[in-house]
Design a protein around this motif. Structure first.
Motif, PDB file in Angstrom:
ATOM      1  N   VAL A 205       0.842  -1.206   0.000  1.00 30.71           N
ATOM      2  CA  VAL A 205       0.000   0.000   0.000  1.00 30.71           C
ATOM      3  C   VAL A 205       0.874   1.253   0.000  1.00 30.71           C
ATOM      4  CG1 VAL A 205      -1.808   1.215   1.290  1.00 30.71           C
ATOM      5  CG2 VAL A 205      -1.857  -1.291   1.144  1.00 30.71           C
ATOM      6  N   ALA A 206       2.008   1.197   0.703  1.00 30.08           N
ATOM      7  CA  ALA A 206       2.903   2.363   0.783  1.00 30.08           C
ATOM      8  C   ALA A 206       3.329   2.791  -0.620  1.00 30.08           C
ATOM      9  CB  ALA A 206       4.131   2.013   1.615  1.00 30.08           C
ATOM     10  N   GLY A 207       3.187   4.080  -0.878  1.00 31.26           N
ATOM     11  CA  GLY A 207       3.629   4.612  -2.165  1.00 31.26           C
ATOM     12  C   GLY A 207       2.617   4.447  -3.286  1.00 31.26           C
ATOM     13  N   SER A 208       1.532   3.715  -3.030  1.00 31.15           N
ATOM     14  CA  SER A 208       0.522   3.540  -4.086  1.00 31.15           C
ATOM     15  C   SER A 208      -0.384   4.768  -4.126  1.00 31.15           C
ATOM     16  CB  SER A 208      -0.329   2.292  -3.817  1.00 31.15           C
ATOM     17  OG  SER A 208      -1.141   2.501  -2.676  1.00 31.15           O
ATOM     18  N   THR A 209      -1.073   4.927  -5.251  1.00 35.19           N
ATOM     19  CA  THR A 209      -2.132   5.942  -5.302  1.00 35.19           C
ATOM     20  C   THR A 209      -3.445   5.201  -5.096  1.00 35.19           C
ATOM     21  OG1 THR A 209      -0.862   7.398  -6.703  1.00 35.19           O
ATOM     22  CG2 THR A 209      -3.256   7.696  -6.728  1.00 35.19           C
ATOM     23  N   ALA A 260      -9.345   8.232 -12.288  1.00 32.63           N
ATOM     24  CA  ALA A 260      -9.234   6.932 -12.968  1.00 32.63           C
ATOM     25  C   ALA A 260      -7.848   6.718 -13.561  1.00 32.63           C
ATOM     26  CB  ALA A 260     -10.299   6.826 -14.050  1.00 32.63           C
ATOM     27  N   ALA A 261      -7.269   7.791 -14.112  1.00 30.68           N
ATOM     28  CA  ALA A 261      -5.965   7.647 -14.776  1.00 30.68           C
ATOM     29  C   ALA A 261      -4.813   7.657 -13.777  1.00 30.68           C
ATOM     30  CB  ALA A 261      -5.791   8.782 -15.776  1.00 30.68           C
ATOM     31  N   LEU A 262      -5.111   8.000 -12.504  1.00 31.47           N
ATOM     32  CA  LEU A 262      -4.040   8.176 -11.519  1.00 31.47           C
ATOM     33  C   LEU A 262      -3.868   6.995 -10.567  1.00 31.47           C
ATOM     34  CD1 LEU A 262      -4.979  11.847 -10.505  1.00 31.47           C
ATOM     35  CD2 LEU A 262      -3.195  11.136 -12.116  1.00 31.47           C
ATOM     36  N   GLY A 263      -4.963   6.277 -10.320  1.00 26.80           N
ATOM     37  CA  GLY A 263      -4.948   5.305  -9.226  1.00 26.80           C
ATOM     38  C   GLY A 263      -4.272   3.988  -9.542  1.00 26.80           C
ATOM     39  N   ASN A 264      -3.705   3.380  -8.478  1.00 27.71           N
ATOM     40  CA  ASN A 264      -3.259   1.982  -8.556  1.00 27.71           C
ATOM     41  C   ASN A 264      -4.323   1.075  -7.945  1.00 27.71           C
ATOM     42  OD1 ASN A 264      -0.455   3.599  -7.505  1.00 27.71           O
ATOM     43  ND2 ASN A 264      -0.380   2.487  -9.449  1.00 27.71           N
ATOM     44  N   ILE A 265      -4.965   1.569  -6.880  1.00 27.74           N
ATOM     45  CA  ILE A 265      -5.989   0.787  -6.191  1.00 27.74           C
ATOM     46  C   ILE A 265      -7.227   1.677  -6.059  1.00 27.74           C
ATOM     47  CG2 ILE A 265      -6.584  -0.450  -4.054  1.00 27.74           C
ATOM     48  CD1 ILE A 265      -3.539  -0.730  -3.521  1.00 27.74           C
ATOM     49  N   PHE A 266      -8.373   1.106  -6.400  1.00 26.17           N
ATOM     50  CA  PHE A 266      -9.646   1.854  -6.321  1.00 26.17           C
ATOM     51  C   PHE A 266     -10.592   1.097  -5.401  1.00 26.17           C
ATOM     52  CE2 PHE A 266      -7.748   2.883 -10.313  1.00 26.17           C
ATOM     53  CZ  PHE A 266      -8.095   4.200 -10.591  1.00 26.17           C
ATOM     54  N   ASP A 286      -2.423   0.194 -16.524  1.00 27.61           N
ATOM     55  CA  ASP A 286      -2.172  -1.254 -16.511  1.00 27.61           C
ATOM     56  C   ASP A 286      -1.963  -1.692 -15.049  1.00 27.61           C
ATOM     57  OD1 ASP A 286      -1.550  -3.833 -17.265  1.00 27.61           O
ATOM     58  OD2 ASP A 286       0.576  -3.380 -17.566  1.00 27.61           O
ATOM     59  N   GLY A 287      -2.629  -2.755 -14.647  1.00 23.29           N
ATOM     60  CA  GLY A 287      -2.418  -3.305 -13.294  1.00 23.29           C
ATOM     61  C   GLY A 287      -3.322  -2.714 -12.232  1.00 23.29           C
ATOM     62  N   ALA A 288      -4.247  -1.828 -12.628  1.00 23.28           N
ATOM     63  CA  ALA A 288      -5.132  -1.220 -11.620  1.00 23.28           C
ATOM     64  C   ALA A 288      -5.941  -2.301 -10.901  1.00 23.28           C
ATOM     65  CB  ALA A 288      -6.055  -0.217 -12.294  1.00 23.28           C
ATOM     66  N   VAL A 289      -6.073  -2.112  -9.591  1.00 19.90           N
ATOM     67  CA  VAL A 289      -6.869  -3.030  -8.755  1.00 19.90           C
ATOM     68  C   VAL A 289      -8.165  -2.313  -8.409  1.00 19.90           C
ATOM     69  CG1 VAL A 289      -6.985  -4.074  -6.447  1.00 19.90           C
ATOM     70  CG2 VAL A 289      -4.868  -4.232  -7.793  1.00 19.90           C
TER      71      VAL A 289
END
Ligand code: ADE
Length: 423
Positions: A205-209, A260-266, A286-289
């Motif tokens: 989670v650390a460092g993710s958007t 939407a274009a910024l997140g890694n985890i939603f 790519d790889g969005a959760v």
């Protein structure tokens, strides 16, 4: 949460987990002890439509001790803990109709069975039991002396029914009690949602958007905990006041179209439909959760994700489904959907910790006793939990934590009551 075990081993694990949860539910234990002596629900058929978890098992044990004849059915097809469902009838003599992963027909056949036994008291988490009673079993609905509602989404549905004049029975909005939403919705959802995401994906989670859709109590808890784990948290909202609160709590607030274009985890916690929709999937990296922690599986438009994807989605890991999409430049990208878009904290983890469910379920149990005491006097409306119940639950919880607080002196009481005092 799935279990590999079967038969006696499954039952033994369920019993162990129910007892482990009980350790952290001192308020409910105290109520169970009193209910055992006073039997406030003696002889009453009670049907509960709740998540079938170790914590719920302890609520049902409390209601059984109060003299009720209880039946438990699931409030979500993916939240049932099969070990608990196995242990309840065999170890505690409590009937359960629920299986993790049951289809829609089985889910509703259990709800119907819960109504066909003509309960006098019901408990709901999402209002499926009460709405089915009103639509399909009006006679059974009329025999219900009162119902308790556990979640925000359910209370919204019930208030809509009351507004339309459609509600036939009194309902207590347990969700709206401070002893529920300030703790369960905020700290429970915050922790258990991250637990589900991390168990499913193993993501750092650390460092993710981390994008949190919705800044009600659940969204606040989730944003706070994601930040605590080092994420860059973005909040999306439709309500100006809540958005302002998120800004002043130090979060970045943008529309979902931008997030939407910024997140890694939603994660969605809004209670509304299609909060993450076609264009958002198109914009994702790519790889969005993507997951949901709101009550119903409508917040992420899973159908649209399936249409956008090339071929069938693939289960790449328990509770993780991979969708392959074209990224618009001829290359492919992957989007990972957790727990089929159902409540990720219960589908991929064990739901809220017992210590917080202690307060929610103590409030449920006392609200049921209150309904019975009021018999004949309640109207078909949505009632708030009486203030004395909230005060009692908070007092017992503090005592169980060894926390003492001050008491107003007579002088302070007089001062607070005196409108003539001033500058
Ligand atoms: N809702 C969220 N967490 C829960 C739990 N542990 N038990 C029952 N309902 C829940």
């Amino acid at each position: 949460m799935t279990s590999e075990l079967t038969g006696a081993a499954l039952t033994a694990q369920g019993k162990q987990r129910i007892e482990w949860a009980e350790r952290d539910m001192p308020v409910l234990r105290a109520i169970r002890e009193r209910f055992g002596k006073e039997k406030p629900l003696a002889g009453l058929a009670l049907s509960a439509c709740l998540h079938v978890t170790a914590e719920t098992a302890n609520l049902l044990r409390t209601l059984q001790a109060a003299g009720a004849d209880v039946l438990l059915v699931a409030s979500n097809p993916l939240s049932t803990q099969d070990d608990v469902a196995a242990a309840l009838p065999l170890e505690y003599g409590i009937q359960v109709m629920a299986k993790r992963g049951e289809d829609r027909d089985a889910f509703f056949s259990h709800i119907r069975a819960a109504l066909e036994r003509k309960p006098r008291i019901t408990m709901d988490d999402g209002a499926d039991l009460i709405s089915t009673a009103h639509k399909e079993y009006p006679d059974a609905a009329l025999g219900i002396m009162g119902s308790m509602e556990e979640t925000t989404t359910g209370v919204i549905r019930l208030r809509a029914m009351a507004k339309d004049g459609a509600l036939k029975i009194p309902v207590v909005a347990v969700n709206d009690a401070k002893t529920k939403n300030l703790f369960d919705n905020r700290y429970g959802t915050g922790q258990s949602t991250l637990d589900g995401i991390v168990r499913a994906t193993g993501a750092l989670v650390a460092g993710s958007t981390f994008v949190v859709a919705g800044y009600g109590w659940c969204g606040k808890g989730l944003a706070m905990r994601a930040r605590g784990m080092g994420a860059n948290v973005i909040v999306t909202e439709v309500d100006s006041l809540k958005a302002l609160e998120a800004v002043m709590d130090g979060f970045r607030v943008v529309p979902m179209a931008e997030a939407a274009a910024l997140g890694n985890i939603f994660c969605t916690v809004t209670g509304d439909v299609n909060v993450i929709d076609t264009d958002h999937f198109r914009a994702m990296r790519d790889g969005a959760v993507v997951c949901n922690s709101g009550h119903f599986d409508v917040e992420v438009n899973v159908k649209s994700l399936g249409v956008l994807a090339k071929g069938e989605p693939r289960e790449v890991k328990a509770n993780v489904r991979e969708y392959i999409l074209s990224d618009g430049s001829g290359k492919e990208k992957r989007i990972y959907l957790l727990g089929e878009g159902r409540l990720v904290n219960l589908a991929a983890a064990e739901g809220h910790p017992a210590s917080v469910m202690d307060m929610s379920f103590a409030t449920q149990a006392l609200a049921a006793e209150w309904v019975v005491k009021q018999q004949g006097q309640l109207r078909p409306e949505v009632y708030n939990v009486p203030a004395e119940i909230e005060e009692y639950v908070a007092r017992l919880k503090l005592a169980s934590m060894g926390v003492a607080i001050d008491v107003l002196t007579p002088e302070q009481e007089r001062y607070l009551a005196d409108w003539q005092e001033g500058t």
